[in-house]
Design an enzyme around this catalytic site. Structure first.
Site, PDB file in Angstrom:
ATOM      1  N   ARG A   1       0.893  -1.251  -0.156  1.00  0.00           N
ATOM      2  CA  ARG A   1       0.187  -0.043   0.110  1.00  0.00           C
ATOM      3  C   ARG A   1       0.804   1.121  -0.175  1.00  0.00           C
ATOM      4  O   ARG A   1       0.416   2.172  -0.646  1.00  0.00           O
ATOM      5  CB  ARG A   1      -0.965  -0.229   1.182  1.00  0.00           C
ATOM      6  CG  ARG A   1      -1.845   1.333   1.072  1.00  0.00           C
ATOM      7  CD  ARG A   1      -2.951   1.004   2.500  1.00  0.00           C
ATOM      8  NE  ARG A   1      -3.940   2.190   2.426  1.00  0.00           N
ATOM      9  CZ  ARG A   1      -4.177   3.063   3.184  1.00  0.00           C
ATOM     10  NH1 ARG A   1      -3.341   2.937   4.203  1.00  0.00           N
ATOM     11  NH2 ARG A   1      -5.359   3.762   3.179  1.00  0.00           N
TER      12      ARG A   1
ATOM     13  N   ILE B   1      -7.241   7.646  -0.784  1.00  0.00           N
ATOM     14  CA  ILE B   1      -7.059   6.232  -0.868  1.00  0.00           C
ATOM     15  C   ILE B   1      -7.841   5.920   0.279  1.00  0.00           C
ATOM     16  O   ILE B   1      -7.346   6.294   1.574  1.00  0.00           O
ATOM     17  CB  ILE B   1      -5.433   5.898  -0.730  1.00  0.00           C
ATOM     18  CG1 ILE B   1      -5.280   4.261  -0.784  1.00  0.00           C
ATOM     19  CG2 ILE B   1      -4.505   6.323   0.385  1.00  0.00           C
ATOM     20  CD1 ILE B   1      -4.053   3.749  -0.997  1.00  0.00           C
ATOM     21  N   SER B   2      -8.746   4.935  -0.179  1.00  0.00           N
ATOM     22  CA  SER B   2      -9.560   4.476   1.038  1.00  0.00           C
ATOM     23  C   SER B   2      -8.984   3.768   2.174  1.00  0.00           C
ATOM     24  O   SER B   2      -7.998   3.251   2.125  1.00  0.00           O
ATOM     25  CB  SER B   2     -10.819   3.313   0.389  1.00  0.00           C
ATOM     26  OG  SER B   2     -11.869   4.294  -0.307  1.00  0.00           O
ATOM     27  N   GLN B   3      -9.700   3.727   3.374  1.00  0.00           N
ATOM     28  CA  GLN B   3      -9.406   2.974   4.526  1.00  0.00           C
ATOM     29  C   GLN B   3      -9.230   1.426   4.323  1.00  0.00           C
ATOM     30  O   GLN B   3      -9.992   1.090   3.399  1.00  0.00           O
ATOM     31  CB  GLN B   3     -10.181   3.105   5.699  1.00  0.00           C
ATOM     32  CG  GLN B   3     -10.178   2.198   6.856  1.00  0.00           C
ATOM     33  CD  GLN B   3     -11.256   2.515   7.820  1.00  0.00           C
ATOM     34  OE1 GLN B   3     -12.252   3.193   7.721  1.00  0.00           O
ATOM     35  NE2 GLN B   3     -11.119   1.897   9.079  1.00  0.00           N
ATOM     36  N   PRO B   4      -8.168   0.806   4.453  1.00  0.00           N
ATOM     37  CA  PRO B   4      -8.157  -0.669   3.937  1.00  0.00           C
ATOM     38  C   PRO B   4      -9.288  -1.467   4.215  1.00  0.00           C
ATOM     39  O   PRO B   4      -9.818  -2.137   3.644  1.00  0.00           O
ATOM     40  CB  PRO B   4      -6.805  -1.047   4.647  1.00  0.00           C
ATOM     41  CG  PRO B   4      -5.932  -0.073   4.782  1.00  0.00           C
ATOM     42  CD  PRO B   4      -6.919   0.893   5.011  1.00  0.00           C
TER      43      PRO B   4
END
Length: 217
Positions: free
Chosen positions: A40, A66-69
């Site tokens: 990431r 970038i979205s939260q995993p």
């Protein structure tokens, strides 16, 4: 500058992140393996190197994140991607979610409305390792009618309602996962297209996404 080295430290941080996401209720092993495999920190500026494996969203420019995993894992698990499923993603962003979809077996068609982000992804060497991802610059509300129908559609921004043109591009039996709502918090939905073109709607947890916008920029 983007980092290009994936060290033992990064791999250890990734393993810890994946374990935390499993503890939050994600059970699909393919999804968990994808998160554990994908560096990431490659998708973020090197200034975020130490923070890249926190379970948080981060800015990537142009008002996008970038979205939260956990959110990436949650949406991917709901989508139930099967090997060789044709998947349309609305909102390429950093490209991270597209790689997760590719890792779980999808043939990914991803649209980005922000020209700058689209151009950055074209130059991003890591993404060239995935011939099963095709990148497009365009309006997500319009989808990609030329390449339809799709088995699955994933929307990574908050839609005020289920976009009708995207429903048209979904196969019978196909599924769309998207956050729906115009406020600061949305409900995650899964929509399945039935034989008579009716929709089966399932509602899940609350999330917070940037709004889905029309047009290109």
């Amino acid at each position: 500058m983007r980092p290009t080295q994936d060290t033992y430290r990064h791999k250890g941080l990734r393993k810890k992140l994946t374990a935390g996401i499993r503890d939050k209720g994600i059970s699909d092993e393919q999804v968990l393996n994808a998160l554990n495999d994908i560096p990431r920190h490659f998708f973020l500026d090197s200034a975020f190197d130490d923070a890249a494996y926190a379970d948080k969203a981060f800015p990537i420019g142009e008002g996008q994140t970038i979205s939260q995993p956990y959110t990436v894992a949650y949406q991917t698990q709901l989508l139930e991607v099967r090997p060789f499923d044709k998947v349309l993603e609305i909102g390429s962003g950093s490209g991270y979610q597209a790689v997760v979809l590719a890792k779980v077996g999808g043939q990914v068609y991803t649209i980005e409305r922000q020209k700058k982000l689209f151009e950055l992804n074209k130059k991003f060497d890591y993404l060239k390792k995935f011939p099963n991802i095709k990148f497009f610059y365009g309006d997500g509300f319009e989808g990609l009618p030329t390449y339809a129908p799709f088995d699955k559609i994933l929307i990574t921004a908050a839609a005020p309602e289920v976009p009708p043109k995207l429903v048209e591009q979904l196969k019978i039996g196909g599924m769309m996962v998207l956050p729906v709502g115009s406020g600061e918090v949305q409900r995650m939905m899964r929509v399945t297209k039935l034989q008579n073109n009716a929709l089966k709607e399932e509602v899940f947890d609350h999330f917070s996404f940037v709004p889905m916008l029309e047009g290109k920029k």
